[in-house]
Design a protein around this motif. Structure first.
Motif, PDB file in Angstrom:
ATOM      1  N   ARG A   1     -61.787 -42.942 -16.638  1.00 42.15           N
ATOM      2  CA  ARG A   1     -62.678 -44.041 -17.029  1.00 42.15           C
ATOM      3  C   ARG A   1     -63.562 -43.626 -18.202  1.00 42.15           C
ATOM      4  NH1 ARG A   1     -65.501 -44.957 -12.286  1.00 42.15           N
ATOM      5  NH2 ARG A   1     -66.971 -43.371 -12.949  1.00 42.15           N
ATOM      6  N   GLU A   2     -64.013 -42.375 -18.203  1.00 44.74           N
ATOM      7  CA  GLU A   2     -64.877 -41.873 -19.274  1.00 44.74           C
ATOM      8  C   GLU A   2     -64.086 -41.339 -20.464  1.00 44.74           C
ATOM      9  OE1 GLU A   2     -68.171 -42.244 -19.343  1.00 44.74           O
ATOM     10  OE2 GLU A   2     -68.009 -43.292 -17.419  1.00 44.74           O
ATOM     11  N   GLY A   3     -62.764 -41.426 -20.419  1.00 45.07           N
ATOM     12  CA  GLY A   3     -61.929 -41.019 -21.545  1.00 45.07           C
ATOM     13  C   GLY A   3     -61.740 -39.524 -21.707  1.00 45.07           C
ATOM     14  N   MET A   4     -62.091 -38.747 -20.699  1.00 45.70           N
ATOM     15  CA  MET A   4     -61.910 -37.300 -20.794  1.00 45.70           C
ATOM     16  C   MET A   4     -60.468 -36.893 -20.514  1.00 45.70           C
ATOM     17  SD  MET A   4     -65.343 -35.896 -18.994  1.00 45.70           S
ATOM     18  CE  MET A   4     -66.537 -37.187 -18.748  1.00 45.70           C
ATOM     19  N   ILE A   5     -59.823 -37.637 -19.639  1.00 42.18           N
ATOM     20  CA  ILE A   5     -58.432 -37.389 -19.260  1.00 42.18           C
ATOM     21  C   ILE A   5     -57.658 -38.683 -19.479  1.00 42.18           C
ATOM     22  CG2 ILE A   5     -56.859 -36.870 -17.325  1.00 42.18           C
ATOM     23  CD1 ILE A   5     -58.438 -34.436 -17.989  1.00 42.18           C
ATOM     24  N   VAL A   6     -56.448 -38.548 -19.968  1.00 42.39           N
ATOM     25  CA  VAL A   6     -55.536 -39.691 -20.048  1.00 42.39           C
ATOM     26  C   VAL A   6     -54.276 -39.318 -19.285  1.00 42.39           C
ATOM     27  CG1 VAL A   6     -56.405 -40.642 -22.224  1.00 42.39           C
ATOM     28  CG2 VAL A   6     -54.586 -38.961 -22.274  1.00 42.39           C
ATOM     29  N   ALA A   7     -53.707 -40.319 -18.638  1.00 44.45           N
ATOM     30  CA  ALA A   7     -52.480 -40.113 -17.879  1.00 44.45           C
ATOM     31  C   ALA A   7     -51.362 -40.878 -18.564  1.00 44.45           C
ATOM     32  CB  ALA A   7     -52.659 -40.595 -16.447  1.00 44.45           C
TER      33      ALA A   7
END
Length: 156
Positions: A51-57
């Motif tokens: 949600r905070e854009g630190m990880i993308v799947a």
């Protein structure tokens, strides 16, 4: 009760950063295995991180987890705030009867102490980013490997 969300999320993000750096595929399952924890706990922590854009799947053959932005742009403060949300570090007791000058004013005083402590902690976390943290971990691993080599050579 000790809350392990931050330390677990930190290890997750650092693992994803290392996987990105080394070209390995990282999934929630591999993170769960590496952390010796439940995959559902990992997926629960991935929600605020994505949600905070630190990880993308990414899904599909080349899918997996990747950093959502440069490791230099993700501070440990960002990470802490994402997974801990509004949970306070210190919480005053609400059930203290007001019988004296201490008990009457302790919550107001404690709130100031807690705010100061939280501000100091968040400032310290804000001075560290994922890139620097990963570099430090890899430096420590190099030292560990040298010690193991020295110990193995000494044992021969």
């Amino acid at each position: 009760m000790i809350d392990r969300r931050f330390s677990t999320a930190l290890q997750m993000v650092l693992s994803v950063a290392l996987a990105d750096q080394d070209g390995f595929r990282c999934t929630s399952r591999t993170l769960a295995e590496g952390l010796s924890t439940n995959a559902s706990f990992v997926r629960k922590l991935l929600i605020p991180l994505t949600r905070e854009g630190m990880i993308v799947a990414a899904i599909g053959k080349g899918g997996g987890l990747h950093l959502g932005r440069a490791a230099e742009q993700i501070t440990l403060r960002d990470l802490y705030l994402a997974v801990m949300e509004d949970k306070k570090i210190f919480v005053a007791r609400e059930d203290i009867p007001t019988r004296c000058r201490i008990s009457t004013n302790i919550n107001e005083f404690f709130a100031e102490v807690a705010t100061d402590a939280e501000t100091a902690m968040l400032d310290a976390l804000g001075r560290r980013n994922v890139a620097d943290s990963l570099a430090e971990l890899l430096r420590l691993d190099t030292i560990r490997m040298k010690r193991l080599t020295i110990a193995a050579n000494a044992a021969e």
